[in-house]
Write a protein that holds these residues in place. Structure first.
Motif, mmCIF file in Angstrom:
data_model
loop_
_atom_site.group_PDB
_atom_site.id
_atom_site.type_symbol
_atom_site.label_atom_id
_atom_site.label_comp_id
_atom_site.label_asym_id
_atom_site.label_seq_id
_atom_site.Cartn_x
_atom_site.Cartn_y
_atom_site.Cartn_z
ATOM 1 N N ALA A 71 41.495 69.317 -16.670
ATOM 2 C CA ALA A 71 40.982 70.603 -16.201
ATOM 3 C C ALA A 71 41.639 70.930 -14.869
ATOM 4 C CB ALA A 71 39.461 70.550 -16.043
ATOM 5 N N ARG A 72 41.923 72.226 -14.688
ATOM 6 C CA ARG A 72 42.531 72.692 -13.440
ATOM 7 C C ARG A 72 41.766 73.888 -12.901
ATOM 8 N NH1 ARG A 72 48.689 71.454 -12.535
ATOM 9 N NH2 ARG A 72 48.847 69.538 -13.752
ATOM 10 N N GLU A 73 41.810 74.026 -11.598
ATOM 11 C CA GLU A 73 41.188 75.174 -10.932
ATOM 12 C C GLU A 73 42.086 75.598 -9.782
ATOM 13 O OE1 GLU A 73 37.259 77.304 -9.601
ATOM 14 O OE2 GLU A 73 37.392 75.825 -11.201
ATOM 15 N N ASN A 74 42.481 76.877 -9.794
ATOM 16 C CA ASN A 74 43.323 77.435 -8.731
ATOM 17 C C ASN A 74 44.568 76.590 -8.469
ATOM 18 O OD1 ASN A 74 41.554 79.638 -8.238
ATOM 19 N ND2 ASN A 74 40.211 78.273 -7.065
ATOM 20 N N GLY A 75 45.195 76.167 -9.560
ATOM 21 C CA GLY A 75 46.449 75.444 -9.454
ATOM 22 C C GLY A 75 46.317 73.964 -9.167
ATOM 23 N N ARG A 76 45.099 73.462 -9.016
ATOM 24 C CA ARG A 76 44.880 72.047 -8.714
ATOM 25 C C ARG A 76 44.221 71.351 -9.895
ATOM 26 N NH1 ARG A 76 41.121 70.920 -5.510
ATOM 27 N NH2 ARG A 76 41.908 68.850 -4.960
ATOM 28 N N ARG A 77 44.692 70.159 -10.175
ATOM 29 C CA ARG A 77 44.007 69.348 -11.181
ATOM 30 C C ARG A 77 42.691 68.857 -10.592
ATOM 31 N NH1 ARG A 77 47.397 64.487 -12.482
ATOM 32 N NH2 ARG A 77 48.538 65.901 -13.861
ATOM 33 N N VAL A 78 41.593 69.138 -11.278
ATOM 34 C CA VAL A 78 40.283 68.667 -10.806
ATOM 35 C C VAL A 78 39.762 67.504 -11.644
ATOM 36 C CG1 VAL A 78 39.664 70.875 -9.774
ATOM 37 C CG2 VAL A 78 39.044 70.421 -12.168
ATOM 38 N N TRP A 79 40.403 67.275 -12.787
ATOM 39 C CA TRP A 79 39.965 66.160 -13.639
ATOM 40 C C TRP A 79 41.027 65.888 -14.693
ATOM 41 C CZ3 TRP A 79 39.097 66.382 -18.981
ATOM 42 C CH2 TRP A 79 38.526 65.226 -19.561
ATOM 43 N N ARG A 80 41.260 64.610 -14.977
ATOM 44 C CA ARG A 80 42.086 64.190 -16.112
ATOM 45 C C ARG A 80 41.639 62.807 -16.535
ATOM 46 N NH1 ARG A 80 48.662 63.473 -16.293
ATOM 47 N NH2 ARG A 80 48.173 61.688 -14.949
ATOM 48 N N ASP A 81 41.569 62.586 -17.848
ATOM 49 C CA ASP A 81 41.087 61.292 -18.321
ATOM 50 C C ASP A 81 41.517 61.110 -19.775
ATOM 51 O OD1 ASP A 81 39.828 58.841 -18.304
ATOM 52 O OD2 ASP A 81 37.798 59.634 -18.006
ATOM 53 N N ALA A 82 41.333 59.916 -20.269
ATOM 54 C CA ALA A 82 41.588 59.597 -21.673
ATOM 55 C C ALA A 82 40.514 58.631 -22.150
ATOM 56 C CB ALA A 82 42.966 58.975 -21.858
ATOM 57 N N ALA A 83 40.231 58.687 -23.433
ATOM 58 C CA ALA A 83 39.281 57.770 -24.060
ATOM 59 C C ALA A 83 39.868 57.311 -25.388
ATOM 60 C CB ALA A 83 37.932 58.452 -24.285
ATOM 61 N N GLY A 84 39.405 56.176 -25.860
ATOM 62 C CA GLY A 84 39.894 55.676 -27.138
ATOM 63 C C GLY A 84 41.151 54.841 -27.008
ATOM 64 N N VAL A 85 41.880 54.715 -28.121
ATOM 65 C CA VAL A 85 43.010 53.792 -28.197
ATOM 66 C C VAL A 85 44.268 54.506 -28.677
ATOM 67 C CG1 VAL A 85 41.530 51.794 -28.591
ATOM 68 C CG2 VAL A 85 42.396 53.088 -30.558
ATOM 69 N N THR A 86 45.403 53.930 -28.327
ATOM 70 C CA THR A 86 46.674 54.508 -28.788
ATOM 71 C C THR A 86 46.859 54.308 -30.282
ATOM 72 O OG1 THR A 86 47.868 52.463 -28.266
ATOM 73 C CG2 THR A 86 47.808 54.169 -26.566
ATOM 74 N N ASP A 87 46.384 53.169 -30.806
ATOM 75 C CA ASP A 87 46.464 52.926 -32.246
ATOM 76 C C ASP A 87 45.438 51.877 -32.626
ATOM 77 O OD1 ASP A 87 48.013 50.140 -32.698
ATOM 78 O OD2 ASP A 87 48.867 51.160 -30.956
ATOM 79 N N LEU A 88 45.084 51.845 -33.887
ATOM 80 C CA LEU A 88 44.006 50.974 -34.345
ATOM 81 C C LEU A 88 44.431 49.522 -34.507
ATOM 82 C CD1 LEU A 88 42.306 53.316 -36.971
ATOM 83 C CD2 LEU A 88 41.572 52.816 -34.624
ATOM 84 N N ASP A 89 45.735 49.264 -34.466
ATOM 85 C CA ASP A 89 46.211 47.883 -34.559
ATOM 86 C C ASP A 89 46.211 47.195 -33.199
ATOM 87 O OD1 ASP A 89 46.605 47.992 -37.315
ATOM 88 O OD2 ASP A 89 48.595 48.882 -37.083
ATOM 89 N N SER A 90 46.886 47.784 -32.221
ATOM 90 C CA SER A 90 46.988 47.149 -30.910
ATOM 91 C C SER A 90 45.722 47.336 -30.076
ATOM 92 C CB SER A 90 48.179 47.718 -30.142
ATOM 93 O OG SER A 90 47.896 49.025 -29.669
#
Length: 373
Positions: A31-50
């Motif tokens: 999410a960004r507001e007025n040109g600034r990132r106010v939040w960034r995140d990730a959840a879960g996995v890149t793949d179900l094997d690793s």
């Protein structure tokens, strides 16, 4: 950071819920507001094997969000006097579209042409388990030309006479891509790259044509079979062409949104045309020229959604360009539950409206969102 931005900033719980309760293997958001990132995140996995954690800077297929890039190029060409929105497609692609003299470029861009959606043709993608297995084994490697996609679309029965209704149809944007080629002498990918990607330094945004891989870090996409999830990360995306071929990141998409609505890509007159929207009842929204307007209890948001096997995207923000958010989630298609869209709605309403308000609660309960392929 404004109070509104602070209220929206922590979307982590909603993002994790998309994975933990929403049948997705990964979810990435910014999410960004007025040109600034106010939040960034990730959840879960890149793949179900690793089971490696998903990366917040990962790339993903954006599906129909590609349409907004393509529409922006068309409107730039209108600004340059090289196209006119109310000219018939027949003028630019003679003999290609039956009744093409009655279908305008504007009607292609806002899905009021009535043309049949080629993706409903049984040769494309899949409609049941048997066709899904065939797609996974062979269909996903097929290279489709724009001419073949258009042919499938124009041979289908039109939904209604031009201008007499609204129906989402990917055929419209394959035609628009060919109009760009006819007018500029270059394919639509080259024009999007030259006019948008490079000037805005969207360094992780690509339009791969028929190339099956996703460059750089990315989470895998899956579809569900009775015996379990099947990896669909590698796919020949030529069936999407100008309607859904792109790859990007949440950061690049948010920069594009800010530039578009901030007036850096189009004249004020063209942006006004782009955001002149018609009712789109089948998605519970209004549709402009490559843009969707959703009317939430806390106000309107603009952008697009997208879906392609293994990947779903939500890309929205304010009309003044001050706020935007992007979400990619790897929904295991066929594994959806009631919680799938409950968790998605909760993320969207908080990102749009902020937490704890009556408007936010109403948006979560009555979300109009339908992902588009």
């Amino acid at each position: 950071m404004s109070a509104d931005a602070a209220a929206r900033a922590d979307l982590g719980p909603e993002l994790r819920a998309i994975v933990e309760r929403g049948s997705s293997t990964a979810a990435l958001g910014e999410a960004r507001e007025n040109g600034r990132r106010v939040w960034r995140d990730a959840a879960g996995v890149t793949d179900l094997d690793s089971r490696r954690p998903a990366r917040a800077d990962g790339r993903f297929r954006i599906g129909s969000v590609t349409k907004t890039f393509v529409s922006t190029v068309v409107l730039q060409l209108v600004d340059e006097g090289k196209l006119r929105l109310d000219e018939p497609v027949e003028r630019y692609l003679p003999g290609v579209v039956p009744n093409g003299g009655a279908i305008t470029l504007r009607q292609l861009l806002n899905h009021t042409s009535g043309l049949y959606d080629y993706l409903q043709d049984p040769r494309f993608l899949y409609q049941d388990e048997a066709s899904l297995r065939a797609f996974l084994a062979q269909g996903r490697w097929t290279t489709w030309s724009p001419a073949e996609l258009i042919d499938a679309g124009v041979k289908g029965t039109p939904y209604f006479p031009p201008g007499q209704g609204w129906h989402y149809s990917n055929t419209n944007y394959i035609l628009i891509g060919e109009v760009i080629r006819k007018v500029t002498g270059r394919n639509w990918q080259s024009e999007v790259d030259r006019r948008i990607v490079r000037p805005l330094h969207l360094d992780e945004t690509t339009f791969p044509g028929a190339r099956p891989g996703i460059p750089g870090p990315h989470a895998h996409g899956y579809v569900q079979l009775p015996e379990g999830p099947a990896d669909v990360t590698l796919i020949n995306p030529s069936f999407g062409d100008a309607a859904g071929n792109g790859i990007s990141t949440t950061a690049d998409l948010n920069r594009f949104h800010a530039a578009l609505f901030g007036g850096r890509l189009l004249s004020a007159a063209r942006l006004a045309e782009m955001t002149t929207a018609v009712p789109a009842p089948m998605i519970g929204a209004h549709y402009g020229l490559g843009l969707i307007r959703y009317d939430l209890p806390c106000g309107e948001v603009w952008g697009h959604t997208g879906g392609i096997p293994g990947y779903n995207t939500v890309w929205l923000g304010s009309k003044d360009g001050a706020r935007q958010f992007s979400l990619s989630f790897n929904l295991s298609e066929g594994a959806e539950t009631e919680d799938t869209f409950t968790t998605l709605n909760a993320f969207i309403e908080k990102a749009s409206c902020g937490p704890g308000t009556a408007a936010a609660k109403e948006a979560a309960t009555n979300s109009p969102f339908r992902l588009l392929r």
